[in-house]
Motif scaffolding. Structure first.
Motif, short mmCIF file in Angstrom:
data_model
loop_
_atom_site.label_atom_id
_atom_site.label_comp_id
_atom_site.label_asym_id
_atom_site.label_seq_id
_atom_site.Cartn_x
_atom_site.Cartn_y
_atom_site.Cartn_z
N LEU A 1 -15.99 52.74 -4.03
CA LEU A 1 -16.52 51.44 -4.42
C LEU A 1 -15.55 50.31 -4.04
O LEU A 1 -14.37 50.34 -4.40
N PHE B 1 -14.96 46.05 -3.88
CA PHE B 1 -15.37 44.78 -4.48
C PHE B 1 -15.98 43.86 -3.42
O PHE B 1 -15.48 43.74 -2.32
N TRP C 1 -20.03 45.33 -6.75
CA TRP C 1 -19.46 46.57 -6.22
C TRP C 1 -20.38 47.12 -5.13
O TRP C 1 -21.60 47.12 -5.29
N LEU D 1 -11.88 53.41 -7.40
CA LEU D 1 -12.37 52.11 -6.97
C LEU D 1 -11.23 51.32 -6.33
O LEU D 1 -10.07 51.73 -6.40
#
Length: 311
Positions: A88, A90, A106, A296
């Motif tokens: 993931l 941003f 995301w 992430l």
């Protein structure tokens, strides 16, 4: 690593921003331990990978038969195009969004991993001193085992983050994060579409860019979320509030009422995306959680070592 002298403290939420899972405050006693002064960097993680050949979770294709075990019963199998090595990343929006819909900021990006934090075409050249990201709990545990260290317990992490201060909101005290000089790498402005960048960064920052806390630890607020060893349980503090809590290791199993089918581990410290409007993650008591196989762009870690073991 730096020595964190043991002691007792009131663990849990301070101030009006306290969440229910941070309450009630309760007395905890911690033995002395060593802690990494900074988050584990790209350079440090590269040494581990080169020495072991380790492949992170984000670099492996998900196995549906394993994945569905932690998803709600009846979850439909995703398209094969989504069951790829990915993570993931941003994505800044163009305007205000519904904070309940994480997919708006995301993006599941094929090829995003610790070596390519923003996906194909990105790299970590020149960012050797930045925190390694896209790290799952499983990845962090593998590194710790190789390094002869371990992940901190949630109680150790909060005790260390407070830096010797009593009942303060942040590692530096009670001054709001956006008042005075830049104290941490966070999202300043309107999340997730406008970042004033008063701290000089829109994504993560080199470790030790901002002042350390009272124990000499850097980035205990902001930059990247940090994994702890504990399972996450929303009511854990209620179960131990009136017990003699010495070196607590967390609950025996996970429970998140928002997603009860998925076991989760604790994350602490906030990240470059945290903002009071959305997520005051840089508060020392703020708790976050995620499944152990999740990484992430704003997730990393630091290690600890027992005082009985030589550095």
């Amino acid at each position: 690593m730096v020595l964190i002298p043991g002691g007792s403290f009131e663990m849990g939420g301070d101030g009006i921003q306290s969440e229910l899972d941070e309450l009630p405050k309760h007395l905890v006693t911690i033995d002395s331990f060593y802690m990494d002064q900074t988050e584990v960097t790209n350079a440090q993680f590269a040494i581990f990978v080169n020495a072991t050949g380790y492949i992170t979770t984000a670099e492996r294709k998900p196995i549906w038969s394993e994945l569905k075990k932690i998803l709600p019963t009846g979850t439909t199998k995703p398209a094969d195009s989504l069951l790829v090595a990915a993570s993931l990343v941003f994505k800044q929006t163009t305007g205000p969004v519904d904070f309940n819909n994480y997919s708006q900021w995301w993006s599941w990006v094929k090829g995003a991993n610790w070596k390519s934090p923003e996906g194909p075409g990105s790299n970590i050249k020149g960012k050797e001193n930045y925190p390694v990201v896209h790290i799952s709990w499983d990845d962090a545990m593998a590194y710790c085992k190789w390094a002869g260290k371990r992940l901190p317990t949630e109680a150790e992490w909060e005790f260390a983050a407070r830096g010797g201060k009593t009942n303060q909101l942040y590692p530096w005290g009670n001054q709001p994060i956006n008042q005075g000089f830049a104290k941490a790498n966070s999202w300043e402005g309107k999340f997730p579409y406008f970042n004033e960048q008063k701290d000089g960064f829109i994504r993560n920052a080199p470790v030790a860019t901002f002042n350390c806390n009272g124990f000499g630890l850097f980035d205990m607020a902001g930059n990247v979320w940090e994994w702890c060893s504990d399972w996450y349980s929303s009511n854990y503090y209620q179960t131990i509030a009136f017990k003699n809590s010495i070196n607590p290791k967390g609950p025996a199993k996970s429970f998140d009422p928002e997603n009860p089918s998925t076991p989760k581990k604790v994350l602490r410290g906030g990240s470059f995306l945290c903002n009071d409007e959305y997520c005051s993650g840089y508060r020392v008591a703020r708790r976050m959680k995620s499944s152990p196989d999740t990484g992430l762009e704003h997730t990393g870690f630091r290690c600890v070592k027992d005082i009985s073991k030589r550095l």
